[in-house]
Design an enzyme around this catalytic site. Sequence first.
Site, PDB file in Angstrom:
ATOM      1  N   THR A  43       0.856  -1.186   0.000  1.00 37.23           N
ATOM      2  CA  THR A  43       0.000   0.000   0.000  1.00 37.23           C
ATOM      3  C   THR A  43       0.893   1.237   0.000  1.00 37.23           C
ATOM      4  O   THR A  43       2.095   1.163   0.259  1.00 37.23           O
ATOM      5  CB  THR A  43      -0.917   0.059   1.233  1.00 37.23           C
ATOM      6  N   ILE A 107       2.536  -1.126   5.132  1.00 39.23           N
ATOM      7  CA  ILE A 107       1.886   0.143   5.465  1.00 39.23           C
ATOM      8  C   ILE A 107       2.978   1.194   5.634  1.00 39.23           C
ATOM      9  O   ILE A 107       4.019   0.930   6.237  1.00 39.23           O
ATOM     10  CB  ILE A 107       1.012   0.020   6.735  1.00 39.23           C
ATOM     11  N   ILE A 138       6.708  -2.344   7.526  1.00 35.63           N
ATOM     12  CA  ILE A 138       6.585  -0.898   7.622  1.00 35.63           C
ATOM     13  C   ILE A 138       7.388  -0.276   6.485  1.00 35.63           C
ATOM     14  O   ILE A 138       8.592  -0.507   6.355  1.00 35.63           O
ATOM     15  CB  ILE A 138       7.103  -0.380   8.979  1.00 35.63           C
ATOM     16  N   LYS A 139       6.701   0.502   5.645  1.00 32.11           N
ATOM     17  CA  LYS A 139       7.359   1.140   4.509  1.00 32.11           C
ATOM     18  C   LYS A 139       7.984   2.460   4.942  1.00 32.11           C
ATOM     19  O   LYS A 139       7.314   3.320   5.520  1.00 32.11           O
ATOM     20  CB  LYS A 139       6.356   1.396   3.377  1.00 32.11           C
ATOM     21  N   ILE A 140       9.266   2.583   4.645  1.00 33.78           N
ATOM     22  CA  ILE A 140      10.005   3.807   4.953  1.00 33.78           C
ATOM     23  C   ILE A 140      10.737   4.241   3.682  1.00 33.78           C
ATOM     24  O   ILE A 140      11.424   3.429   3.063  1.00 33.78           O
ATOM     25  CB  ILE A 140      11.020   3.578   6.087  1.00 33.78           C
TER      26      ILE A 140
END
Length: 354
Positions: A43, A107, A138-140
């Site tokens: 996402t 996310i 976790i998207k960074i």
Amino acid sequence: MNAIKELAELGTSTWLDDLSRDRIDSGNLKEVIENKAVVGVTTNPAIFAAAMSKGTAYDAQIAELKAQGEPADRAVYAMSIKDVQAACDIFADIFEASGGADGRVSIEVDPRISADRDATLEQARELWSKVDRPNVMIKIPATPESLPAISDALAEGISVNVTLIFSVARYREVVAAYLDGIRRAEDPSKIHSVASFFVSRLDTEVDKRLEEIGTEEALALRGKAGVANARRAYAVFKELFEDLPEGAHVQRPLWASTGVKNPEYPATLYVTELAGPDTVNTMPEATIDAVLEQGGLHGDTLNGTAEESEKIFQQLDAVGIDLEDVFAVLEREGVEKFVDAWTELLDSMDERLS
């Protein structure tokens, strides 16, 4: 065996680049898993902006959040987290069967804080804790300021999807951040990570510049930069992951932005030409459908392609393409596009809550 399963046999996992409450509640996500061999979901702010701005699927939760007096940003994350939790549960069996490599749902941290290391790390911790599912990622973004936050998050046992990577130079920094993080982690065997390389956006920017140059040599290079760049990154991946700490996993390259922007290019271009071991391809559903309908796979198209890809970049340089500037523009615009989508969503949500 369908073409997506053939892709898996070659070593490329297919993830769906989309998520919404409608997709979950209608059973569509389960159908996509069963019928199209999808094994994960990504996402981003633009995806959630599209999902939450139409239909009625979120109305009940918005009413609850309004009654609680939640501000727009907290409300958006509350809804996003609920969707990601549900998707994680749907993918739980795939997560277990793959040993944690697949069955993942990503996310993203707030794109507005991509230049703030401390805020990025703090939100990564918060999302990891609130989603509370082992198969969340976790998207960074891979901005210079966020790279230390990526290392710190990994060191704390948080699985990370490093996003918005455009250049091989930045990719080397991402791998260095990953290796630093897992070397500091208490149990690296529990950590999985992907490095999301954006493909079609590079062709869009480079093609525009090639057309401005307009020579025969320049025009002949259209549509070649994206695949060549990803293949160069894959060669670096093979180089840098020869030696890993005991129990650690490689950080798989993930091909993102794989829906073609130019209708003259084959819809499956960024799939058939980027198939190979230890990779992920996250696709819009239209691209997945094109792969299923057209097939066209012709084996491993990553290994053994480094020399040819370097020649393409030399040719791009020779006709006058400033690749450093291209990558700088794409990174800046990548963050800006997500910030714009997020801001638009927050403004819309603020109206609904007030």
